[in-house]
Design an enzyme around this catalytic site. Structure first.
Site, PDB file in Angstrom:
ATOM      1  N   ASN A  34     -43.259 -60.793  97.469  1.00  0.00           N
ATOM      2  CA  ASN A  34     -42.543 -59.557  97.799  1.00  0.00           C
ATOM      3  C   ASN A  34     -43.428 -58.541  98.516  1.00  0.00           C
ATOM      4  O   ASN A  34     -42.969 -57.440  98.858  1.00  0.00           O
ATOM      5  CB  ASN A  34     -41.914 -58.934  96.546  1.00  0.00           C
ATOM      6  CG  ASN A  34     -42.935 -58.395  95.562  1.00  0.00           C
ATOM      7  OD1 ASN A  34     -44.143 -58.489  95.768  1.00  0.00           O
ATOM      8  ND2 ASN A  34     -42.453 -57.823  94.461  1.00  0.00           N
ATOM      9  N   THR A  37     -48.276 -56.302  96.577  1.00  0.00           N
ATOM     10  CA  THR A  37     -49.740 -56.228  96.598  1.00  0.00           C
ATOM     11  C   THR A  37     -50.333 -57.189  97.612  1.00  0.00           C
ATOM     12  O   THR A  37     -51.469 -57.013  98.036  1.00  0.00           O
ATOM     13  CB  THR A  37     -50.345 -56.544  95.215  1.00  0.00           C
ATOM     14  OG1 THR A  37     -49.938 -57.854  94.814  1.00  0.00           O
ATOM     15  CG2 THR A  37     -49.891 -55.537  94.175  1.00  0.00           C
ATOM     16  N   TYR A 144     -48.966 -58.033  78.523  1.00  0.00           N
ATOM     17  CA  TYR A 144     -49.254 -58.987  79.602  1.00  0.00           C
ATOM     18  C   TYR A 144     -49.544 -60.374  79.030  1.00  0.00           C
ATOM     19  O   TYR A 144     -48.961 -61.379  79.468  1.00  0.00           O
ATOM     20  CB  TYR A 144     -50.436 -58.478  80.417  1.00  0.00           C
ATOM     21  CG  TYR A 144     -51.041 -59.503  81.347  1.00  0.00           C
ATOM     22  CD1 TYR A 144     -50.359 -59.923  82.485  1.00  0.00           C
ATOM     23  CD2 TYR A 144     -52.294 -60.052  81.081  1.00  0.00           C
ATOM     24  CE1 TYR A 144     -50.914 -60.873  83.334  1.00  0.00           C
ATOM     25  CE2 TYR A 144     -52.857 -60.989  81.923  1.00  0.00           C
ATOM     26  CZ  TYR A 144     -52.158 -61.394  83.056  1.00  0.00           C
ATOM     27  OH  TYR A 144     -52.715 -62.336  83.889  1.00  0.00           O
ATOM     28  N   ARG A 216     -67.028 -60.616  79.640  1.00  0.00           N
ATOM     29  CA  ARG A 216     -66.032 -61.425  80.322  1.00  0.00           C
ATOM     30  C   ARG A 216     -66.649 -62.687  80.913  1.00  0.00           C
ATOM     31  O   ARG A 216     -67.862 -62.791  81.104  1.00  0.00           O
ATOM     32  CB  ARG A 216     -65.375 -60.623  81.465  1.00  0.00           C
ATOM     33  CG  ARG A 216     -64.544 -59.438  80.997  1.00  0.00           C
ATOM     34  CD  ARG A 216     -63.268 -59.899  80.314  1.00  0.00           C
ATOM     35  NE  ARG A 216     -62.421 -58.778  79.916  1.00  0.00           N
ATOM     36  CZ  ARG A 216     -62.456 -58.185  78.740  1.00  0.00           C
ATOM     37  NH1 ARG A 216     -63.325 -58.593  77.823  1.00  0.00           N
ATOM     38  NH2 ARG A 216     -61.635 -57.193  78.462  1.00  0.00           N
ATOM     39  N   GLY A 275     -55.671 -51.971  75.219  1.00  0.00           N
ATOM     40  CA  GLY A 275     -55.270 -53.279  75.717  1.00  0.00           C
ATOM     41  C   GLY A 275     -56.418 -54.159  76.132  1.00  0.00           C
ATOM     42  O   GLY A 275     -56.248 -55.373  76.292  1.00  0.00           O
TER      43      GLY A 275
END
Length: 312
Positions: A34, A37, A144, A216, A275
């Site tokens: 779409n 982004t 998410y 991470r 989150g």
């Protein structure tokens, strides 16, 4: 010709790399996006683009009916943990209901397999020690992660009910060329843009402001693209992590990226964000067996630096 591959989110960061890799391997490829982004500029000029929002079922069905993909690589998503915390209904609308529109079209028009971009970086919850392998308990901590897990179960249901084959790839934190610092999750892209603009980098706290930040597992986008192509031919397990197993704090990332780009890093420190997991590291054993050794962070950041230099 390998087959017909439709990549949702194909004009975005990960999707466009999958398209490049698929074209090199001989697939006939189209993108569905779409452009919220993504960008048409990320795609080769001869790749068809269906400018479609997954939340519009008639448009999704029309695109799948027109291209008739053998395989769909489903990368399109609401990909921000922080947005999902602020707007969980929006997150579910895109990631669950939009995904179901795609699955219904895939089933109706004879798609053989769907590859799903899930999240290893969020779905396992806090990985307090060691690395999370594919058998680790799923403990989604954000809307998410919950929407991604729900869609994994929908894939299992579509397989059980209608025989639609699927592969779930649980990504670590993906980085690399073309990542959008404004519209997609990605601290590497955000830090890169700020370093180029001479702005400070904010280290969001793991626990207290001033610490080294969250831990991470960073995986290069080229390895993610290779995993998708291997999945497209059914050569990997139905569920697989895609990561490196190496742990990196936000401060380490900021310093290493600044050194690679040759720019000074001014660090600022913020509180822990709602989150955000404090530690998320994946076990890459299964993907290493299927794909070989993943690119390490040093080499991956250098690839990114080379790409940025070539654009100037």
């Amino acid at each position: 010709m390998m087959g017909r591959l439709l990549v949702t989110g194909g004009a975005g960061f990960i999707g466009s790399h999958i398209i490049d890799t698929a074209l090199e391997a001989g697939w006939e490829v189209a993108a569905l996006d779409n452009l919220s982004t993504g960008s048409r500029d990320n795609l080769p000029g001869d790749v068809p683009l269906y400018e479609v929002d997954l939340r519009h079922p008639e448009a999704v069905h029309a695109a799948v009916a027109d291209f008739r993909p053998t395989v769909i690589s489903h990368q399109a998503a609401q990909a921000s943990v922080s947005v999902s915390v602020r707007q969980p209904v929006l997150d579910a609308d895109i990631n669950i209901l939009g995904g179901l529109n795609l699955l219904m079209a895939a089933h109706h028009y004879g798609t053989e397999r769907v590859i799903f971009a899930s999240t290893g970086g969020a779905i396992y919850g806090e990985v307090d020690a060691g690395r999370a392998d594919e058998s680790a308990p799923v403990r989604p901590y954000s809307p998410y992660a919950t929407s991604k897990l729900a869609f994994e179960y929908y894939l299992q249901t579509f397989y059980q009910q209608w025989g639609l084959e699927f592969t779930v790839l649980r990504y670590a934190n993906v980085y690399g060329p073309r990542q959008n610092p404004h519209g997609e999750a990605g601290v590497v892209a955000i830090f890169t843009a700020r370093l180029q603009a001479g702005l400070p980098l904010q280290i969001n706290a793991r626990e207290e402001p001033g610490d080294d930040g969250c831990v991470r597992d960073y995986v290069y986008v080229g390895d993610v693209a290779r995993a998708n192509l291997r999945a497209a031919t059914g050569q990997i397990p139905r569920l697989m992590n895609v990561g490196t197993g190496a742990e990196t704090t936000t401060r380490q990332l900021a310093q290493q990226l600044a050194a690679t780009l040759g720019r000074p890093a001014e660090l600022e420190f913020g509180p822990h964000r709602s989150g955000d997991l404090k530690r998320s590291v994946l076990d890459p054993g299964m993907s290493r067996a299927a794909l070989g050794e993943p690119l390490d962070l040093t080499a991956g950041l250098q690839h990114l630096a080379n790409w940025l230099e070539a654009r100037t």
